[in-house]
Design an enzyme around this catalytic site. Sequence first.
Site, short mmCIF file in Angstrom:
data_model
loop_
_atom_site.label_atom_id
_atom_site.label_comp_id
_atom_site.label_asym_id
_atom_site.label_seq_id
_atom_site.Cartn_x
_atom_site.Cartn_y
_atom_site.Cartn_z
N CYS A 14 44.26 7.20 57.28
CA CYS A 14 45.49 6.57 57.75
C CYS A 14 45.96 7.15 59.07
O CYS A 14 46.56 6.45 59.89
CB CYS A 14 46.58 6.68 56.70
SG CYS A 14 46.89 8.37 56.14
N HIS A 119 50.57 9.77 53.99
CA HIS A 119 50.24 8.46 54.55
C HIS A 119 51.01 8.26 55.85
O HIS A 119 52.21 8.49 55.93
CB HIS A 119 50.58 7.33 53.58
CG HIS A 119 50.31 5.96 54.15
ND1 HIS A 119 49.03 5.52 54.44
CD2 HIS A 119 51.15 4.95 54.52
CE1 HIS A 119 49.08 4.30 54.93
NE2 HIS A 119 50.36 3.94 55.00
N ASN A 134 51.54 -1.01 59.62
CA ASN A 134 51.04 -0.22 58.50
C ASN A 134 49.62 -0.69 58.14
O ASN A 134 49.39 -1.88 57.92
CB ASN A 134 51.97 -0.38 57.30
CG ASN A 134 51.72 0.64 56.22
OD1 ASN A 134 50.61 1.15 56.08
ND2 ASN A 134 52.75 0.93 55.44
#
EC number: 3.4.19.12
Length: 355
Positions: A14, A119, A134
């Site tokens: 991520c 994250h 995202n």
Amino acid sequence: MESIFHEKQEGSLCAQHCLNNLLQGEYFSPVELSSIAHQLDEEERMRMAEGGVTSEDYRTFLQQPSGNMDDSGFFSIQVISNALKVWGLELILFNSPEYQRLRIDPINERSFICNYKEHWFTVRKLGKQWFNLNSLLTGPELISDTYLALFLAQLQQEGYSIFVVKGDLPDCEADQLLQMIRVQQMQRPRLIGEELAQLKEQRVQKTDLERVLEANDGSATLDEDEEDLQRALALSRQEIDMEDEEADLRRAIQLSMQGSSRSISQDTPHTSDTHLTSEELRKRREAYFEKQRWRQQQQQGPPGQLSQPCERPTTSSGAPVSDPGDAMSEEDMLQAAVTMSLETVRNNFKTEGKK
């Protein structure tokens, strides 16, 4: 929205997706971020060695795993911060005292990096609109200006750490294009996990359906054959009923014709109070026509002579011709003949029914 660069989640990379979505391009790979992480680990080791390589703290440090990366692909905020320094960018904590003193409205910023439980994801302004980039989403999510502050406040409420990206971001095609146009989003993207779960459920349902169809293939064929048989039997019953009705009709017509033929063949003269024989009908018809001829002669008469009242005419036998009121008209005689014929047919039907 197609011009917006959006890396989707792969493994636990991520941090890589966050940086590339921020910079709008494939600027960093796991290898490059791992190199930065190793460099940070070495710098920390050297600082710990200053206290002595034989110290307990140093030995403990060497036994601990890296705090900048792990085998899953996670990278720390220090790795992200050092990666952005290459582009002259720095990170400031959104609610830090330093940022609060600046009293800057979030809408006047260019981008944010958000983190929660290892994250990372980016929120960036492209052109004149804000987008949630995202990597866990199936695509960029449009965020209105009025919703931006509420969105960031909600993230903080959920425990996210938010960092403001300060500095000039590299130019990108999406930013240039969205400076000229504004986009609308009819349907918001979903989380990849939700989409994958739905696709998996659809595949499972499809597989179950195929199994059921395969297992019931024979019985399904039997059911179809049985339905066809039922339809055929129903049609057959309808045809039989129609044939029975037609047969009854044909028998009735046949009896009627037989009755008529018998009434014609049985031409034996007979007298009754209500029916006339054929000989009586012939005599009355002759009398009727003779009277009609006498009337025509009386109306014509000699020229210039008026018709005078006369005695009642007589027939060739000397008998007086009956008055029109006494004689049957041609229509009356025809009606009497039809009545006699119908009566004979009815009597024949009654006789057949008793048998």
